[in-house]
Design a protein around this motif. Structure first.
Motif: not given
Length: 914
Positions: A168-173, A176-179, A196-198, A258-263
């Motif tokens: 997984w790779l998701w944004k730190a917002v 946690w939307p997935v990229e 990935t489409s949201g 700053q933390v931008s993503h979580y993998q």
């Protein structure tokens, strides 16, 4: 020449014209520029005759290809540098570009002289020449790093998409939307495009019960500066199923730090968690069996280290905690004489188990002879992972055996001085020897015992098991069991037997060591009795709660019925037939009121005002009435104790208790009989409490009512105090008399002891706690009857409309101004809007919104001098503790008469007046 500015310069500059010189200078300048451009700048010439050549190569070609520039201008030698697998493709792309005179672009591999391989990306644009042919100007770039990265990426994607784990790779917002998510997310019922489409974000698939926890954990780990952390939690699949995952997460930061993503990499561990849960439950089950076993149980490693031991084993070795014995070295600290371990393990491997004896050391240094049975435990690979064993202290048995072997004198000393009973009998159960303790316990002489068999010592029910026990004993060599022996007088003795096969004068025989376990059995019976008492107490408490709950609404209805009946009787002519009908209604309502109050007394919800009393004085005042109650055929005997301690109880409750007990005794006597009333003092200890349900140690005043009537059997005694239980004929008893007595005694923190047998009469002993406060007896105070009428304003708060109406009419007939409210909130509004004073609030206790006590406290903020009178079918412990009114509280029990209400209202209004 078109688009061919990079022609090779002439070698001889002599005699050049100024224009030629300028051109040569320009070409040299361009060559210098191209030499410093990354990659290789080149010209590719196709002559009119179709031949190929390289008019120009920048100096970067030597570094790229690892060959001198002179060797690289030869097209044939240049082709030799191209990787064999790429030559055909390269030649085809060049031929096509030449044929069409179009842009050429190709990626291919070159082989350096040292064998190294690099990737090259080439491209060039063509221009036609005036004299015919064409010239391509282009660049070659080393793209080895990019190609390797692409190959690595494709290989990684192949591995990730086929791995059991999901990447997984998701944004730190928030959310946690997935990229990015790997394709194997389909195992959870989703597609990568869902994320990935949201349409779905990572937070929405986390189990709701786990989301807050892992969110806090992520924040905590991040705040601690952790770049990597692992968590276990549940997610919800697309089909709505919960699955456990193991999530290993890495923090990725942006350029701003700053933390931008979580993998993360998540692995489905549902089966493992289910297996762990099943294993845990299984381990808990067998751990309980292990710990509570009668024998010592232990587990050792293959090397002989103690891994576990149950409580029996720890106690056997004399230690307080398991940790103490697990810290010991088996060879050095436990064995007094180490056994032949090699021989024992060989027996385990050959036979599956090994039985042996070993001498061990206890914590205090004493030696203990033990009998061990050892078995091996194999893992899934068939390798022995541990050994499990049973250990039993056979020190006393071994000492007895050794004493018998060493000498007759030592044998007799041990045999005859043993504290337990010892029998020696042959395989036919004939007793060969018995020690003095056996003679003492059973009441036989030694000569009598050795002429008997074990079957004759056992009770008949257990004697039938002797042959089967004998067979097991001969098969195993030892046996432990419980049985029952009979004394010579026929009385039974429960015993615990440890039997072992021994050699007796060269023949096999049995030595049985028997221990009297009467006390242990008595303790077990006592525990069962206590459990039965607890169940009975819980049953009585449940019935009491039911009675208290019914009383509230029932008393409201009775209040309406009796109130209107009383009001109607005041206006109906006594000569009218309707008057008699109303009197019958009033009589039935009063009887119903008595029944309800009896239920409340049983439930300990009856509201009382206790006083400090001399019990003898109260009882003496009742004797005249009681003698009339008994009748002419029954003699009432009064035997008061001297110097009684004071008790604190409502006098009316003493009247109820004594009247009910005397009626019960009277009805138990057929014809002429005797009822005795006694009082006395009693100091209750723990031994007495152990035999009497509900008793507590302390000092008590005892009231006894006994008779010489028919008595009761055990089944009757079990249900004696249950409401509506009666042995009388239909219509001759409600079954509430003794239930009322039970409730009153419980309410006053006392207890009842009942002794009765069929044909032997009954004795009820009631114990009331000694009053420990100031010894001040409260007697009758001669207050004059107050005037019952008044002119004050009274606020009635009652949620039962019928009850509110009848109370209002009663008070208005006494001259009071009455305000009425159906709920506490209505009463607050009425009180706030009322222009004049409110002198008294008459409120029900149990109501919606708030109870009567809280309402009264709130209204006193508006009217500080407000007096309060509470009414209820039962108090619900709002103004009372277990039915005992709190100090200073004014209360009237529903249902009530006009006279009772008027008196209570007047009493409350006149309180504290000079």
């Amino acid at each position: 020449m078109e688009n061919n500015e990079f022609a090779m310069p002439a070698n001889d500059a002599k005699g050049d014209s100024p224009a030629d010189a300028a051109r040569r200078e320009s070409e040299l300048h361009l060559m210098d520029i191209t030499a410093n451009i990354p990659g290789v700048v080149y010209q590719f010439l196709v002559s009119p005759d179709g031949s190929f050549s390289l008019p120009y190569l920048s100096s970067g070609a030597e570094g790229l290809l690892g060959r001198p520039l002179a060797e690289l201008t030869d097209m044939d030698r240049l082709l030799e540098n191209i990787h064999p697998d790429d030559r055909a493709m390269f030649s085809q792309s060049v031929a096509l570009a030449v044929e069409r005179v179009e842009r050429w672009a190709c990626e291919f591999r070159l082989v350096k002289p040292d064998g190294g391989i690099i990737w090259v990306s080439g491209s060039s644009n063509p221009g036609r020449l005036p004299e015919g042919g064409a010239l391509w100007n282009g660049v070659l770039l080393d793209v080895t790093v990019r190609k390797l990265a692409e190959d690595a990426r494709r290989e990684m994607e192949f591995i990730v998409n086929r791995s059991p784990a999901t990447a997984w790779l998701w944004k730190a917002v928030p959310g946690w939307p997935v990229e990015f998510v790997s394709e194997n997310v389909s195992a959870f019922g989703y597609t990568a495009e869902d994320f990935t489409s949201g349409r779905v974000d990572f937070a929405s698939i986390v189990h709701p019960d786990d989301l807050a926890r892992i969110t806090c954990e992520v924040k905590r780990f991040t705040s601690l500066g952790r770049d990597e952390f692992t968590q276990e939690y549940r997610i919800i699949t697309a089909q709505g199923q919960a699955r456990w995952i193991d999530d290993r997460t890495w923090v990725r930061k942006g350029a701003d730090g700053q933390v931008s993503h979580y993998q993360g990499i998540t692995l489905d561990i549902t089966e493992r968690k289910e297996a762990e849960d099943a294993l845990r439950k299984s381990e808990e089950k067998y751990r309980a069996i292990f710990e509570e076993s009668f024998d010592g149980l232990f587990v050792t490693s293959p090397e002989g280290k103690i891994l576990d031991m149950n409580k029996k084993g720890v106690r056997m070795f004399g230690y307080d905690t398991k940790e103490e014995i697990l810290s010991l070295d088996l060879e050095r600290d436990v064995y007094a004489h180490p056994p032949d371990r090699t021989r024992i393990l060989a027996m385990v491997h050959e036979q599956g188990t090994a039985q042996y004896e070993v001498v061990v050391k206890k914590k205090n240094g004493e030696h203990m002879i033990t009998h061990c049975a050892l078995t091996a435990v194999e893992n899934e690979q068939g390798v022995i992972s541990s050994y499990r064993g049973i250990i039993r202290d056979v020190t006393e048995n071994k000492r007895a055996e050794e004493a018998l072997k060493q000498s007759e004198q030592k044998h007799r000393l041990l045999f005859e001085s043993a504290g337990d009973t010892i029998f020696i009998h042959d395989t036919e159960a004939r007793i060969l020897e018995a020690n003095p303790e056996a003679c003492k316990m059973l009441g036989y002489t030694r000569e009598e015992l050795i002429s008997m068999t074990i079957n004759q010592v056992d009770s008949p029910a257990h004697a039938r098991q002797v042959p089967e026990r004998m067979a097991r004993l001969m098969g195993h060599g030892h046996l432990s069991f419980e049985t029952e022996h009979l004394r010579k007088d026929g009385s039974p003795i429960p015993v615990e037997v440890s039997a072992r096969v021994i050699n007796w004068d060269g023949q096999p025989a049995i030595m049985s060591i028997c221990r009297d376990i009467t006390e242990r059995k008595r303790a077990e019976d006592e525990r069962q009795k206590l459990v039965a008492q607890l169940n009975q107490a819980q049953k009585m408490e449940s019935v009491g709660r039911l009675a208290g709950g019914v009383a509230h609404d029932f008393n409201n209805m009775l209040g309406v019925i009796l109130g209107h009946t009383e009001l109607a009787l005041e206006v109906v002519d006594p000569a009218s037939p309707l008057y008699n009908d109303l009197k019958e209604i009033q009589k039935a309502g009063s009887r119903s009121t008595d029944l309800t109050r009896q239920l409340l007394a049983f439930a300990r919800k009856q509201t009382v005002a206790p006083k400090v009393l001399d019990l003898n004085e109260v009882l003496e005042g009742m004797l005249k009435m009681l003698r009339r109650l008994m009748g002419e055929d029954i003699t009432l005997i009064w035997s008061p104790g001297s110097n009684l301690w004071p008790v604190r109880v409502d006098p009316s409750q003493i009247d109820q208790v004594l009247a009910n007990l005397c009626v019960n005794s009277r009805d138990a006597i057929s014809g002429i009989g005797r009822v005795t009333i006694e009082t006395g003092k009693a100091a209750i200890d723990k031994d007495f409490c152990a035999e009497h349900e509900g008793a507590a140690p302390g000092e008590y005043v005892m009231l006894s009512v006994s008779d010489d009537g028919c008595g009761m059997d055990g089944k009757t005694l079990e249900k004696l105090f249950e409401p509506f239980f009666t042995t009388k004929e239909v219509g001759k008893g409600t079954g509430l008399g003794l239930a009322t007595v039970y409730g009153i005694v419980q309410q006053n923190n006392g207890f009842i002891d009942v002794r009765s047998e069929p044909g032997q009469g009954s004795a009820f002993r009631i114990y009331l706690p000694r009053y420990g406060g100031k010894d001040r007896r409260e007697g009758e105070e001669g207050f004059a009857s107050p005037a019952l009428k008044g002119q004050e304003t009274i606020l009635i708060v009652e949620d039962e409309p019928g009850m509110a109406k009848v109370a209002r009419i009663m008070l208005e007939k006494q001259g009071y101004t009455v305000l009425s409210a159906g709920t506490p909130n209505d009463s607050m509004r009425i009180a706030a809007e009322h222009a004049g004073p409110i002198h008294l609030i008459l409120t029900d206790i149990v109501m919606p919104e708030m109870n009567g006590l809280d309402l009264a406290n709130k209204l006193k903020r508006l009217y500080p001098d407000l007096k309060c009178l509470f009414m209820s079918g039962y108090t619900d412990d709002v103004i009372a503790n277990q039915g005992v009114l709190e100090e200073g509280v004014k209360f009237i029990q529903k249902p009530f008469s006009v006279k009772d209400l008027a008196a209570k209202v007047r009493e409350a209004l006149d309180e504290d007046r000079p």
